[in-house]
Design a protein around this motif. Structure first.
Motif, PDB file in Angstrom:
ATOM      1  N   UNK A   1     -14.499  -3.787   0.242  1.00 11.73           N
ATOM      2  CA  UNK A   1     -13.340  -4.664   0.417  1.00 11.73           C
ATOM      3  C   UNK A   1     -12.031  -3.887   0.510  1.00 11.73           C
ATOM      4  N   UNK A   2     -11.023  -4.477   1.153  1.00 12.55           N
ATOM      5  CA  UNK A   2      -9.687  -3.888   1.055  1.00 12.55           C
ATOM      6  C   UNK A   2      -9.213  -3.965  -0.391  1.00 12.55           C
ATOM      7  N   UNK A   3      -8.554  -2.928  -0.865  1.00 14.56           N
ATOM      8  CA  UNK A   3      -8.062  -2.923  -2.254  1.00 14.56           C
ATOM      9  C   UNK A   3      -6.754  -2.132  -2.314  1.00 14.56           C
ATOM     10  N   UNK A   4      -5.735  -2.769  -2.883  1.00 15.13           N
ATOM     11  CA  UNK A   4      -4.431  -2.131  -3.077  1.00 15.13           C
ATOM     12  C   UNK A   4      -3.984  -2.403  -4.506  1.00 15.13           C
ATOM     13  N   UNK A   5      -3.423  -1.395  -5.158  1.00 15.62           N
ATOM     14  CA  UNK A   5      -2.849  -1.577  -6.484  1.00 15.62           C
ATOM     15  C   UNK A   5      -1.498  -0.875  -6.548  1.00 15.62           C
ATOM     16  N   UNK A   6      -0.536  -1.560  -7.145  1.00 14.93           N
ATOM     17  CA  UNK A   6       0.815  -1.003  -7.293  1.00 14.93           C
ATOM     18  C   UNK A   6       1.289  -1.201  -8.732  1.00 14.93           C
ATOM     19  N   UNK A   7       1.845  -0.151  -9.309  1.00 13.74           N
ATOM     20  CA  UNK A   7       2.466  -0.222 -10.637  1.00 13.74           C
ATOM     21  C   UNK A   7       3.456   0.932 -10.716  1.00 13.74           C
TER      22      UNK A   7
ATOM     23  N   UNK B   1       0.821  -1.206   0.000  1.00 14.33           N
ATOM     24  CA  UNK B   1       0.000   0.000   0.000  1.00 14.33           C
ATOM     25  C   UNK B   1       0.856   1.259   0.000  1.00 14.33           C
ATOM     26  N   UNK B   2       1.950   1.264   0.764  1.00 12.04           N
ATOM     27  CA  UNK B   2       2.816   2.449   0.816  1.00 12.04           C
ATOM     28  C   UNK B   2       3.533   2.687  -0.498  1.00 12.04           C
ATOM     29  N   UNK B   3       3.723   1.622  -1.263  1.00  8.31           N
ATOM     30  CA  UNK B   3       4.388   1.744  -2.563  1.00  8.31           C
ATOM     31  C   UNK B   3       3.383   1.858  -3.712  1.00  8.31           C
ATOM     32  N   UNK B   4       2.102   1.792  -3.369  1.00  6.90           N
ATOM     33  CA  UNK B   4       1.065   1.856  -4.393  1.00  6.90           C
ATOM     34  C   UNK B   4      -0.078   2.751  -3.970  1.00  6.90           C
ATOM     35  N   UNK B   5      -1.297   2.313  -4.271  1.00  2.57           N
ATOM     36  CA  UNK B   5      -2.507   3.097  -3.994  1.00  2.57           C
ATOM     37  C   UNK B   5      -3.467   2.246  -3.183  1.00  2.57           C
ATOM     38  N   UNK B   6      -4.055   2.859  -2.173  1.00  7.36           N
ATOM     39  CA  UNK B   6      -5.094   2.210  -1.371  1.00  7.36           C
ATOM     40  C   UNK B   6      -6.435   2.826  -1.740  1.00  7.36           C
ATOM     41  N   UNK B   7      -7.426   1.977  -2.035  1.00 11.05           N
ATOM     42  CA  UNK B   7      -8.781   2.448  -2.309  1.00 11.05           C
ATOM     43  C   UNK B   7      -9.641   2.184  -1.082  1.00 11.05           C
TER      44      UNK B   7
ATOM     45  N   UNK C   1       5.113  -4.368 -13.475  1.00 13.99           N
ATOM     46  CA  UNK C   1       4.062  -5.322 -13.104  1.00 13.99           C
ATOM     47  C   UNK C   1       2.983  -4.610 -12.291  1.00 13.99           C
ATOM     48  N   UNK C   2       1.749  -4.767 -12.728  1.00 11.80           N
ATOM     49  CA  UNK C   2       0.597  -4.284 -11.961  1.00 11.80           C
ATOM     50  C   UNK C   2       0.228  -5.364 -10.963  1.00 11.80           C
ATOM     51  N   UNK C   3       0.249  -5.032  -9.673  1.00  9.09           N
ATOM     52  CA  UNK C   3      -0.140  -5.968  -8.625  1.00  9.09           C
ATOM     53  C   UNK C   3      -1.402  -5.435  -7.949  1.00  9.09           C
ATOM     54  N   UNK C   4      -2.432  -6.269  -7.899  1.00  6.22           N
ATOM     55  CA  UNK C   4      -3.701  -5.905  -7.259  1.00  6.22           C
ATOM     56  C   UNK C   4      -4.002  -6.900  -6.156  1.00  6.22           C
ATOM     57  N   UNK C   5      -4.433  -6.382  -5.015  1.00  7.22           N
ATOM     58  CA  UNK C   5      -4.869  -7.237  -3.912  1.00  7.22           C
ATOM     59  C   UNK C   5      -6.264  -6.804  -3.477  1.00  7.22           C
ATOM     60  N   UNK C   6      -7.193  -7.761  -3.401  1.00 10.78           N
ATOM     61  CA  UNK C   6      -8.531  -7.475  -2.889  1.00 10.78           C
ATOM     62  C   UNK C   6      -9.196  -8.792  -2.480  1.00 10.78           C
ATOM     63  N   UNK C   7     -10.482  -8.724  -2.112  1.00  9.72           N
ATOM     64  CA  UNK C   7     -11.219  -9.905  -1.668  1.00  9.72           C
ATOM     65  C   UNK C   7     -12.542 -10.023  -2.415  1.00  9.72           C
TER      66      UNK C   7
END
Length: 475
Positions: A306-312, A62-68, A268-274
Protein backbone atom coordinates in the motif's frame (compact mmCIF):
# COMPACT_ATOMS: atom_id res chain seq x y z
CA UNK A 1 15.66 54.19 34.80
CA UNK A 2 12.49 52.79 36.32
CA UNK A 3 11.04 52.50 32.82
CA UNK A 4 14.08 50.53 31.63
CA UNK A 5 13.86 48.18 34.61
CA UNK A 6 10.14 47.70 34.00
CA UNK A 7 10.71 46.87 30.33
CA UNK A 8 13.44 44.40 31.30
CA UNK A 9 11.18 42.69 33.82
CA UNK A 10 8.36 42.41 31.28
CA UNK A 11 10.81 41.07 28.66
CA UNK A 12 12.21 38.38 30.93
CA UNK A 13 8.73 37.50 32.17
CA UNK A 14 7.53 37.04 28.57
CA UNK A 15 10.63 35.01 27.75
CA UNK A 16 10.04 32.81 30.77
CA UNK A 17 6.40 32.31 29.75
CA UNK A 18 7.46 31.44 26.19
CA UNK A 19 10.02 28.93 27.44
CA UNK A 20 7.48 27.44 29.83
CA UNK A 21 4.94 27.13 27.00
CA UNK A 22 7.54 25.42 24.82
CA UNK A 23 8.40 23.05 27.66
CA UNK A 24 4.74 22.22 28.16
CA UNK A 25 4.37 21.52 24.43
CA UNK A 26 7.40 19.27 24.48
CA UNK A 27 6.00 17.37 27.47
CA UNK A 28 2.67 16.87 25.71
CA UNK A 29 2.62 13.67 23.64
CA UNK A 30 2.02 14.09 19.93
CA UNK A 31 -1.46 14.06 18.50
CA UNK A 32 -2.09 11.18 16.11
CA UNK A 33 -4.08 11.28 12.86
CA UNK A 34 -4.56 8.07 10.89
CA UNK A 35 -6.11 8.52 7.43
CA UNK A 36 -7.12 5.15 6.02
CA UNK A 37 -8.62 4.80 2.55
CA UNK A 38 -10.55 1.84 1.16
CA UNK A 39 -9.34 -0.27 -1.81
CA UNK A 40 -6.82 2.35 -2.94
CA UNK A 41 -4.05 0.98 -5.13
CA UNK A 42 -0.34 1.58 -4.57
CA UNK A 43 -0.11 3.60 -7.77
CA UNK A 44 -3.04 5.91 -6.98
CA UNK A 45 -0.92 8.69 -5.43
CA UNK A 46 1.41 10.97 -7.35
CA UNK A 47 4.53 10.18 -5.33
CA UNK A 48 3.80 6.45 -5.75
CA UNK A 49 3.59 6.65 -9.52
CA UNK A 50 0.22 8.13 -10.52
CA UNK A 51 0.70 10.49 -13.46
CA UNK A 52 -2.99 10.91 -14.27
CA UNK A 53 -4.36 11.86 -10.83
CA UNK A 54 -3.10 15.11 -9.26
CA UNK A 55 -2.49 14.60 -5.51
CA UNK A 56 -0.65 17.78 -4.47
CA UNK A 57 -1.49 17.50 -0.78
CA UNK A 58 -0.35 13.91 -0.43
CA UNK A 59 2.78 14.67 -2.46
CA UNK A 60 3.52 17.60 -0.12
CA UNK A 61 2.89 15.38 2.90
CA UNK A 62 5.47 12.95 1.54
CA UNK A 63 8.04 15.70 0.89
CA UNK A 64 7.61 16.93 4.45
CA UNK A 65 7.61 13.43 5.91
CA UNK A 66 8.62 9.86 5.06
CA UNK A 67 7.44 7.62 2.24
CA UNK A 68 7.51 3.85 2.77
CA UNK A 69 7.83 1.82 -0.42
CA UNK A 70 7.23 -1.63 1.15
CA UNK A 71 4.32 -1.13 3.54
CA UNK A 72 1.74 -3.91 3.76
CA UNK A 73 -1.84 -4.05 4.96
CA UNK A 74 -2.53 -6.71 7.58
CA UNK A 75 -4.70 -8.63 5.13
CA UNK A 76 -6.18 -8.06 1.68
CA UNK A 77 -9.78 -7.52 2.76
CA UNK A 78 -11.78 -4.87 4.68
CA UNK A 79 -12.61 -6.12 8.17
CA UNK A 80 -9.41 -8.10 8.65
CA UNK A 81 -7.16 -5.24 7.58
CA UNK A 82 -8.90 -2.81 9.96
CA UNK A 83 -8.59 -5.24 12.82
CA UNK A 84 -4.86 -5.53 12.17
CA UNK A 85 -4.06 -1.83 12.12
CA UNK A 86 -6.18 -1.06 15.20
CA UNK A 87 -4.99 -3.94 17.42
CA UNK A 88 -1.43 -4.70 16.29
CA UNK A 89 -2.44 -8.33 15.69
CA UNK A 90 -2.55 -10.56 12.67
CA UNK A 91 -6.33 -10.65 12.08
CA UNK A 92 -6.53 -14.44 12.29
CA UNK A 93 -5.02 -14.27 15.80
CA UNK A 94 -8.18 -12.47 16.94
CA UNK A 95 -10.60 -14.51 14.86
CA UNK A 96 -11.36 -11.91 12.18
CA UNK A 97 -11.30 -12.73 8.49
CA UNK A 98 -12.99 -11.55 5.30
CA UNK A 99 -15.51 -8.68 5.44
CA UNK A 100 -18.36 -8.65 7.96
CA UNK A 101 -21.83 -8.49 6.46
CA UNK A 102 -24.63 -6.34 7.93
CA UNK A 103 -26.24 -7.78 11.06
CA UNK A 104 -23.17 -9.90 11.71
CA UNK A 105 -23.28 -11.98 14.88
CA UNK A 106 -19.57 -11.39 15.49
CA UNK A 107 -17.29 -8.38 15.66
CA UNK A 108 -14.09 -7.14 17.26
CA UNK A 109 -13.95 -8.79 20.67
CA UNK A 110 -14.42 -6.23 23.49
CA UNK A 111 -11.42 -7.82 25.24
CA UNK A 112 -9.08 -6.64 22.47
CA UNK A 113 -7.30 -3.34 23.05
CA UNK A 114 -7.47 -0.92 20.13
CA UNK A 115 -5.22 1.98 19.27
CA UNK A 116 -8.02 4.26 20.48
CA UNK A 117 -8.27 2.50 23.86
CA UNK A 118 -4.50 2.55 24.31
CA UNK A 119 -4.34 6.31 23.70
CA UNK A 120 -7.52 7.04 25.66
CA UNK A 121 -5.80 5.53 28.71
CA UNK A 122 -3.18 8.24 28.27
CA UNK A 123 -5.76 11.01 28.23
CA UNK A 124 -6.27 11.38 24.48
CA UNK A 125 -9.58 12.48 23.01
CA UNK A 126 -10.54 9.92 20.36
CA UNK A 127 -12.74 10.22 17.29
CA UNK A 128 -13.54 8.16 14.18
CA UNK A 129 -15.18 9.70 11.13
CA UNK A 130 -15.79 7.32 8.24
CA UNK A 131 -16.17 3.54 7.90
CA UNK A 132 -15.90 1.13 10.85
CA UNK A 133 -16.54 -2.44 9.57
CA UNK A 134 -15.62 -4.35 12.73
CA UNK A 135 -19.13 -5.31 13.76
CA UNK A 136 -22.42 -3.39 13.56
CA UNK A 137 -24.11 -4.77 16.69
CA UNK A 138 -24.13 -2.16 19.45
CA UNK A 139 -21.52 -3.97 21.56
CA UNK A 140 -19.05 -3.85 18.65
CA UNK A 141 -19.44 -0.21 17.61
CA UNK A 142 -16.45 2.19 17.83
CA UNK A 143 -17.81 3.79 21.00
CA UNK A 144 -17.37 0.40 22.69
CA UNK A 145 -13.76 0.20 21.50
CA UNK A 146 -12.24 3.40 22.86
CA UNK A 147 -13.66 6.09 20.59
CA UNK A 148 -15.40 9.07 22.20
CA UNK A 149 -17.11 9.99 18.93
CA UNK A 150 -18.24 8.16 15.79
CA UNK A 151 -19.79 9.54 12.64
CA UNK A 152 -20.08 7.37 9.58
CA UNK A 153 -21.14 3.98 8.26
CA UNK A 154 -20.81 0.64 10.07
CA UNK A 155 -19.62 -1.42 7.06
CA UNK A 156 -18.75 -1.06 3.37
CA UNK A 157 -20.62 1.50 1.29
CA UNK A 158 -21.77 -1.12 -1.26
CA UNK A 159 -23.75 -3.04 1.36
CA UNK A 160 -27.01 -1.33 0.41
CA UNK A 161 -30.02 -2.00 -1.86
CA UNK A 162 -28.29 -0.36 -4.85
CA UNK A 163 -25.60 -3.04 -5.05
CA UNK A 164 -25.27 -4.23 -8.69
CA UNK A 165 -25.86 -7.82 -7.55
CA UNK A 166 -28.79 -7.05 -5.24
CA UNK A 167 -31.35 -9.82 -5.70
CA UNK A 168 -29.39 -12.59 -7.43
CA UNK A 169 -26.59 -12.58 -4.82
CA UNK A 170 -27.35 -10.13 -2.01
CA UNK A 171 -30.35 -8.87 -0.05
CA UNK A 172 -29.03 -5.70 1.61
CA UNK A 173 -31.16 -3.35 3.66
CA UNK A 174 -30.71 0.44 3.82
CA UNK A 175 -27.22 1.82 4.50
CA UNK A 176 -27.31 3.45 7.95
CA UNK A 177 -25.48 6.63 8.90
CA UNK A 178 -24.41 6.69 12.56
CA UNK A 179 -23.79 9.42 15.08
CA UNK A 180 -22.12 7.57 17.97
CA UNK A 181 -24.56 4.68 18.63
CA UNK A 182 -27.62 6.20 16.98
CA UNK A 183 -28.73 5.81 13.37
CA UNK A 184 -29.43 9.39 12.25
CA UNK A 185 -30.22 8.68 8.60
CA UNK A 186 -30.14 6.10 5.84
CA UNK A 187 -28.04 6.97 2.81
CA UNK A 188 -29.28 6.92 -0.78
CA UNK A 189 -26.70 9.34 -2.22
CA UNK A 190 -23.08 9.28 -1.02
CA UNK A 191 -21.81 12.39 -2.82
CA UNK A 192 -21.76 14.39 0.45
CA UNK A 193 -19.89 11.84 2.55
CA UNK A 194 -16.21 12.72 1.96
CA UNK A 195 -16.96 16.42 2.49
CA UNK A 196 -18.90 15.77 5.70
CA UNK A 197 -16.28 13.39 7.07
CA UNK A 198 -13.67 16.09 6.43
CA UNK A 199 -15.75 18.81 8.09
CA UNK A 200 -16.32 16.70 11.20
CA UNK A 201 -12.64 15.77 11.35
CA UNK A 202 -11.69 19.44 11.25
CA UNK A 203 -14.24 20.26 13.94
CA UNK A 204 -12.82 17.48 16.12
CA UNK A 205 -9.31 18.93 15.79
CA UNK A 206 -10.50 22.42 16.70
CA UNK A 207 -12.42 21.20 19.74
CA UNK A 208 -9.47 19.18 21.03
CA UNK A 209 -6.56 21.42 20.05
CA UNK A 210 -5.56 22.10 23.65
CA UNK A 211 -4.95 18.48 24.65
CA UNK A 212 -3.77 15.27 22.91
CA UNK A 213 -6.13 13.66 20.43
CA UNK A 214 -6.34 10.60 18.18
CA UNK A 215 -8.26 11.18 14.96
CA UNK A 216 -9.06 8.13 12.81
CA UNK A 217 -10.37 8.94 9.32
CA UNK A 218 -11.21 5.66 7.51
CA UNK A 219 -12.69 6.98 4.24
CA UNK A 220 -15.40 4.77 2.66
CA UNK A 221 -13.95 5.74 -0.75
CA UNK A 222 -12.56 4.71 -3.23
CA UNK A 223 -14.42 1.46 -2.51
CA UNK A 224 -17.23 1.00 -5.03
CA UNK A 225 -19.77 2.47 -5.54
CA UNK A 226 -17.75 5.58 -6.36
CA UNK A 227 -19.16 8.96 -5.35
CA UNK A 228 -17.63 12.41 -5.60
CA UNK A 229 -18.96 15.89 -4.85
CA UNK A 230 -19.58 18.40 -7.62
CA UNK A 231 -16.45 20.37 -6.74
CA UNK A 232 -14.20 17.51 -7.89
CA UNK A 233 -16.35 15.87 -10.54
CA UNK A 234 -14.68 15.54 -13.95
CA UNK A 235 -11.32 16.87 -12.77
CA UNK A 236 -8.95 13.94 -13.33
CA UNK A 237 -7.65 12.08 -16.36
CA UNK A 238 -8.68 8.73 -14.82
CA UNK A 239 -12.41 9.28 -14.82
CA UNK A 240 -14.61 9.00 -11.77
CA UNK A 241 -12.06 6.93 -9.86
CA UNK A 242 -9.44 9.65 -10.27
CA UNK A 243 -11.95 12.33 -9.22
CA UNK A 244 -12.58 10.39 -5.99
CA UNK A 245 -8.85 10.23 -5.24
CA UNK A 246 -8.56 13.96 -5.90
CA UNK A 247 -11.32 14.61 -3.36
CA UNK A 248 -9.55 12.45 -0.78
CA UNK A 249 -6.37 14.44 -1.49
CA UNK A 250 -8.37 17.64 -0.94
CA UNK A 251 -9.61 16.22 2.37
CA UNK A 252 -6.02 15.51 3.48
CA UNK A 253 -5.11 19.07 2.56
CA UNK A 254 -7.96 20.52 4.64
CA UNK A 255 -6.89 18.52 7.68
CA UNK A 256 -3.25 19.59 7.28
CA UNK A 257 -4.33 23.22 6.84
CA UNK A 258 -6.29 23.03 10.10
CA UNK A 259 -3.26 21.69 11.96
CA UNK A 260 -1.16 24.58 10.67
CA UNK A 261 -3.79 27.20 11.52
CA UNK A 262 -3.88 26.02 15.14
CA UNK A 263 -0.10 25.55 15.56
CA UNK A 264 -0.51 21.77 15.85
CA UNK A 265 1.57 20.79 12.83
CA UNK A 266 4.89 20.28 14.64
CA UNK A 267 3.44 18.03 17.33
CA UNK A 268 1.09 15.84 15.29
CA UNK A 269 1.86 12.47 13.73
CA UNK A 270 -0.04 12.19 10.44
CA UNK A 271 -0.26 8.80 8.71
CA UNK A 272 -1.83 8.08 5.34
CA UNK A 273 -2.34 4.57 3.95
CA UNK A 274 -4.99 2.16 2.60
CA UNK A 275 -6.67 -1.02 3.83
CA UNK A 276 -5.82 -3.23 0.82
CA UNK A 277 -5.18 -3.13 -2.89
CA UNK A 278 -7.56 -2.29 -5.76
CA UNK A 279 -10.71 -4.27 -6.50
CA UNK A 280 -9.69 -5.21 -10.04
CA UNK A 281 -13.01 -6.82 -10.99
CA UNK A 282 -14.50 -3.32 -11.22
CA UNK A 283 -12.27 -2.25 -14.11
CA UNK A 284 -12.37 1.51 -14.65
CA UNK A 285 -13.86 1.97 -11.15
CA UNK A 286 -10.85 0.24 -9.58
CA UNK A 287 -7.44 1.62 -8.73
CA UNK A 288 -4.04 0.52 -9.93
CA UNK A 289 -1.31 -1.41 -8.13
CA UNK A 290 1.05 -1.55 -11.09
CA UNK A 291 3.76 -2.74 -11.40
CA UNK A 292 2.64 -5.16 -8.69
CA UNK A 293 0.78 -8.38 -9.37
CA UNK A 294 -2.97 -8.84 -8.76
CA UNK A 295 -5.08 -6.82 -6.29
CA UNK A 296 -7.52 -6.94 -3.40
CA UNK A 297 -8.37 -10.40 -2.13
CA UNK A 298 -4.93 -11.87 -2.84
CA UNK A 299 -1.62 -12.14 -0.99
CA UNK A 300 0.30 -11.08 -4.10
CA UNK A 301 2.04 -7.72 -3.88
CA UNK A 302 -0.83 -5.84 -5.50
CA UNK A 303 -3.21 -7.13 -2.86
CA UNK A 304 -1.39 -5.88 0.22
CA UNK A 305 1.42 -3.46 -0.69
CA UNK A 306 0.00 0.00 0.00
CA UNK A 307 0.96 3.65 -0.30
CA UNK A 308 2.19 4.86 3.10
CA UNK A 309 3.24 8.33 4.26
CA UNK A 310 4.07 9.50 7.77
CA UNK A 311 4.90 13.02 8.93
CA UNK A 312 5.95 14.25 12.38
CA UNK A 313 8.13 17.37 12.08
CA UNK A 314 9.25 17.32 15.70
CA UNK A 315 11.12 14.01 15.42
CA UNK A 316 11.08 12.66 11.86
CA UNK A 317 13.38 14.14 9.24
CA UNK A 318 11.59 15.25 6.10
CA UNK A 319 11.68 14.02 2.51
CA UNK A 320 12.94 10.50 3.13
CA UNK A 321 12.29 7.15 1.50
CA UNK A 322 12.38 3.91 3.51
CA UNK A 323 12.47 0.65 1.58
CA UNK A 324 12.42 -1.69 4.59
CA UNK A 325 9.23 -3.77 4.84
CA UNK A 326 6.67 -2.82 7.49
CA UNK A 327 3.10 -3.96 8.07
CA UNK A 328 -0.03 -2.41 9.53
CA UNK A 329 0.35 -4.60 12.65
CA UNK A 330 3.41 -2.46 13.53
CA UNK A 331 1.45 0.80 13.72
CA UNK A 332 0.03 0.32 17.23
CA UNK A 333 3.37 -0.46 18.93
CA UNK A 334 5.06 2.30 16.92
CA UNK A 335 2.51 4.85 18.10
CA UNK A 336 2.83 3.47 21.63
CA UNK A 337 6.56 4.23 21.64
CA UNK A 338 6.10 7.65 20.02
CA UNK A 339 3.49 8.71 22.59
CA UNK A 340 4.93 6.81 25.58
CA UNK A 341 1.68 4.88 25.87
CA UNK A 342 1.37 1.48 27.54
CA UNK A 343 1.09 -1.51 25.21
CA UNK A 344 -1.85 -3.92 25.63
CA UNK A 345 -1.37 -6.88 27.96
CA UNK A 346 -2.74 -9.13 25.22
CA UNK A 347 -0.21 -10.80 22.95
CA UNK A 348 0.23 -8.71 19.80
CA UNK A 349 2.22 -9.44 16.65
CA UNK A 350 3.39 -5.96 15.72
CA UNK A 351 6.70 -4.40 16.76
CA UNK A 352 7.66 -0.76 17.02
CA UNK A 353 9.34 0.77 13.98
CA UNK A 354 9.96 4.09 15.72
CA UNK A 355 13.76 3.74 15.66
CA UNK A 356 13.63 2.95 11.94
CA UNK A 357 11.46 5.98 11.25
CA UNK A 358 13.73 8.24 13.31
CA UNK A 359 16.78 7.01 11.40
CA UNK A 360 18.39 5.35 14.43
CA UNK A 361 18.01 1.84 13.00
CA UNK A 362 18.41 0.81 9.37
CA UNK A 363 16.60 -2.51 9.62
CA UNK A 364 12.89 -3.04 10.19
CA UNK A 365 11.65 -4.50 13.46
CA UNK A 366 10.48 -7.88 12.11
CA UNK A 367 12.40 -10.74 10.60
CA UNK A 368 9.49 -11.67 8.33
CA UNK A 369 5.86 -10.87 7.58
CA UNK A 370 3.15 -13.46 7.05
CA UNK A 371 0.31 -13.19 4.56
CA UNK A 372 -2.81 -15.00 5.67
CA UNK A 373 -6.12 -15.05 3.85
CA UNK A 374 -9.58 -16.58 4.04
CA UNK A 375 -10.19 -18.10 7.46
CA UNK A 376 -6.64 -19.13 8.31
CA UNK A 377 -4.61 -19.96 5.21
CA UNK A 378 -0.95 -18.98 5.15
CA UNK A 379 -0.39 -17.95 1.53
CA UNK A 380 2.95 -16.14 1.62
CA UNK A 381 5.93 -14.76 3.55
CA UNK A 382 8.00 -11.59 3.02
CA UNK A 383 11.59 -12.17 4.16
CA UNK A 384 14.06 -9.42 3.35
CA UNK A 385 14.07 -8.97 -0.42
CA UNK A 386 12.28 -12.29 -0.87
CA UNK A 387 8.58 -13.10 -1.16
CA UNK A 388 7.61 -16.75 -1.08
CA UNK A 389 4.20 -18.29 -1.70
CA UNK A 390 2.85 -21.68 -0.71
CA UNK A 391 0.46 -23.63 -2.94
CA UNK A 392 -2.99 -22.08 -2.69
CA UNK A 393 -6.01 -21.05 -4.73
CA UNK A 394 -6.31 -17.38 -5.68
CA UNK A 395 -8.48 -15.14 -7.82
CA UNK A 396 -7.36 -13.19 -10.88
CA UNK A 397 -8.79 -11.12 -13.70
CA UNK A 398 -6.26 -12.67 -16.08
CA UNK A 399 -8.14 -13.96 -19.11
CA UNK A 400 -11.34 -12.21 -18.02
CA UNK A 401 -13.04 -8.99 -19.08
CA UNK A 402 -13.01 -6.43 -16.24
CA UNK A 403 -16.22 -4.74 -15.22
CA UNK A 404 -17.10 -1.20 -16.20
CA UNK A 405 -18.86 1.84 -14.74
CA UNK A 406 -19.74 0.17 -11.44
CA UNK A 407 -20.53 -3.32 -12.71
CA UNK A 408 -18.09 -6.07 -11.66
CA UNK A 409 -16.42 -8.57 -13.97
CA UNK A 410 -15.97 -12.25 -13.11
CA UNK A 411 -12.77 -13.64 -11.62
CA UNK A 412 -10.88 -16.73 -12.67
CA UNK A 413 -9.73 -18.93 -9.80
CA UNK A 414 -6.29 -20.46 -10.19
CA UNK A 415 -4.35 -23.03 -8.19
CA UNK A 416 -0.74 -22.17 -7.46
CA UNK A 417 0.53 -25.73 -7.44
CA UNK A 418 4.12 -25.30 -6.27
CA UNK A 419 6.18 -23.11 -3.97
CA UNK A 420 7.04 -19.83 -5.69
CA UNK A 421 9.95 -17.56 -4.68
CA UNK A 422 10.52 -14.05 -6.03
CA UNK A 423 13.32 -11.53 -5.59
CA UNK A 424 11.40 -8.27 -5.13
CA UNK A 425 14.55 -6.18 -5.48
CA UNK A 426 14.66 -7.19 -9.16
CA UNK A 427 11.19 -8.52 -9.93
CA UNK A 428 8.45 -6.28 -8.54
CA UNK A 429 5.84 -7.94 -10.74
CA UNK A 430 6.62 -11.42 -9.40
CA UNK A 431 7.14 -13.06 -12.79
CA UNK A 432 10.21 -15.29 -12.32
CA UNK A 433 9.98 -18.17 -9.85
CA UNK A 434 13.44 -18.71 -8.31
CA UNK A 435 12.52 -21.49 -5.87
CA UNK A 436 14.69 -24.09 -7.64
CA UNK A 437 17.63 -21.69 -7.84
CA UNK A 438 17.66 -20.80 -4.14
CA UNK A 439 16.72 -23.91 -2.14
CA UNK A 440 18.49 -22.54 0.94
CA UNK A 441 16.19 -19.48 0.95
CA UNK A 442 13.14 -21.71 0.54
CA UNK A 443 14.32 -23.73 3.54
CA UNK A 444 14.88 -20.61 5.69
CA UNK A 445 11.43 -19.25 4.90
CA UNK A 446 9.84 -22.65 5.49
CA UNK A 447 11.35 -22.74 8.98
CA UNK A 448 9.92 -19.28 9.73
CA UNK A 449 6.56 -20.31 8.30
CA UNK A 450 6.44 -23.42 10.44
CA UNK A 451 7.11 -21.36 13.57
CA UNK A 452 4.19 -19.12 12.65
CA UNK A 453 1.96 -22.08 11.86
CA UNK A 454 2.43 -23.38 15.39
CA UNK A 455 1.45 -19.95 16.71
CA UNK A 456 -1.45 -19.04 14.43
CA UNK A 457 -2.17 -22.25 12.54
CA UNK A 458 -2.61 -22.87 8.83
CA UNK A 459 -5.79 -24.52 7.61
CA UNK A 460 -4.06 -25.42 4.33
CA UNK A 461 -1.88 -27.79 6.35
CA UNK A 462 -4.46 -28.64 9.04
CA UNK A 463 -2.36 -27.17 11.83
CA UNK A 464 -4.18 -25.65 14.79
CA UNK A 465 -2.73 -22.48 16.28
CA UNK A 466 -1.79 -22.39 19.93
CA UNK A 467 -2.31 -18.70 20.74
CA UNK A 468 -5.22 -17.53 18.63
CA UNK A 469 -8.18 -15.71 20.14
CA UNK A 470 -11.84 -15.58 19.10
CA UNK A 471 -13.80 -12.69 17.69
CA UNK A 472 -16.63 -11.38 19.84
CA UNK A 473 -20.10 -12.87 19.51
CA UNK A 474 -23.58 -11.60 20.30
CA UNK A 475 -24.91 -15.14 20.70
Amino acid sequence: MIRIITIAIVFFFCLACKNQAELETIKQPPNVILIFTDDQGYRDVGVFGADDIPTPNLDKLASEGIKLSSFYSAQAVCSASRAGILTGCYPNRIGIHNAFMPNSHIGLNPKEITLAEMLKEKGFATGIFGKWHLGDAKEFLPTRHGFDEFYGIPYSNDMWPLHPQQGPVFDFGPLPLYQNETVIDTITDQTFLTTEITARSIDFIKRNKDHPFFLYVPHPQPHVPLFVSEKHKGKSQRGLYGDVIMEIDWSVGEILKTLKEHNLEENTIVIFTSDNGPWLAYGNHAGSALPFREGKGTAWEGGQREPFIIKYPRELKADRLINEPLMAIDILPTIAEATDATLPNNIIDGKSAWSLLRGIEKKGPQEAYFFYYRINELHGVRYGKWKMYFPHNYRTMEGQIPGKDGQPGNYNYIDLEEVALYDLSKDLSETKNLAEDYPEVVLEINLLANEMRYRLGDSLMEIDGEETRLAGSIE
